[in-house]
Motif scaffolding. Structure first.
Motif, mmCIF file in Angstrom:
data_model
loop_
_atom_site.group_PDB
_atom_site.id
_atom_site.type_symbol
_atom_site.label_atom_id
_atom_site.label_comp_id
_atom_site.label_asym_id
_atom_site.label_seq_id
_atom_site.Cartn_x
_atom_site.Cartn_y
_atom_site.Cartn_z
ATOM 1 N N ALA A 246 15.524 -42.309 -46.847
ATOM 2 C CA ALA A 246 15.785 -43.415 -45.922
ATOM 3 C C ALA A 246 15.466 -43.053 -44.473
ATOM 4 O O ALA A 246 14.764 -43.799 -43.778
ATOM 5 N N THR B 290 20.318 -50.052 -46.527
ATOM 6 C CA THR B 290 19.104 -50.870 -46.654
ATOM 7 C C THR B 290 18.200 -50.310 -47.740
ATOM 8 O O THR B 290 17.656 -51.063 -48.556
ATOM 9 N N ALA B 291 18.052 -49.000 -47.782
ATOM 10 C CA ALA B 291 17.231 -48.362 -48.816
ATOM 11 C C ALA B 291 17.794 -48.664 -50.206
ATOM 12 O O ALA B 291 17.030 -48.949 -51.143
ATOM 13 N N MET C 12 14.921 -46.194 -42.037
ATOM 14 C CA MET C 12 15.935 -47.176 -42.427
ATOM 15 C C MET C 12 17.232 -46.466 -42.763
ATOM 16 O O MET C 12 17.257 -45.260 -42.941
ATOM 17 N N ASP C 13 18.284 -47.228 -42.819
ATOM 18 C CA ASP C 13 19.569 -46.648 -43.178
ATOM 19 C C ASP C 13 19.708 -46.621 -44.699
ATOM 20 O O ASP C 13 18.976 -47.295 -45.417
#
Length: 100
Positions: free
Chosen positions: A26, A35-36, A31-32
């Protein structure tokens, strides 16, 4: 901690195989983890537990696309080179584990 160690920890914590792999990368993808995990949630159990393409393979391809994939202005030559890279990774997975 390596990506593999992160993935194993995430898997042991309840993520499916695709989520664990994608979430382990991630930060690299910008991305965090949440979200992943959302992005890759459908791919667990061989896509929605249909036992088709392994979620780890799907996750691997998603990470590869996020890190090295092409956009809308790609040349055919770049597409060919990219897809060759994808095939090498997927074939390597099959060689190690016996299937996709």
């Amino acid at each position: 901690m390596t990506h593999a160690q992160k993935a194993l920890k995430l898997f042991d914590g309840g993520c499916n195989c695709a989520q664990a792999l994608v979430a382990a990368f991630a930060e690299d993808m910008g991305m965090d983890v949440d979200t992943a995990c959302r992005l890759s949630a459908s791919f667990g159990g061989g896509v929605g537990r249909m036992h088709d393409l392994c979620g780890a393979v799907s996750g691997m391809c998603m990470v590869l696309g996020a890190l090295y994939g092409f956009g809308s202005t790609v040349t055919e030559e770049d597409k060919v080179a990219y897809y060759e890279q994808v095939r090498r990774l997927v074939d390597g997975f099959k060689d190690k584990y016996g299937s996709y």
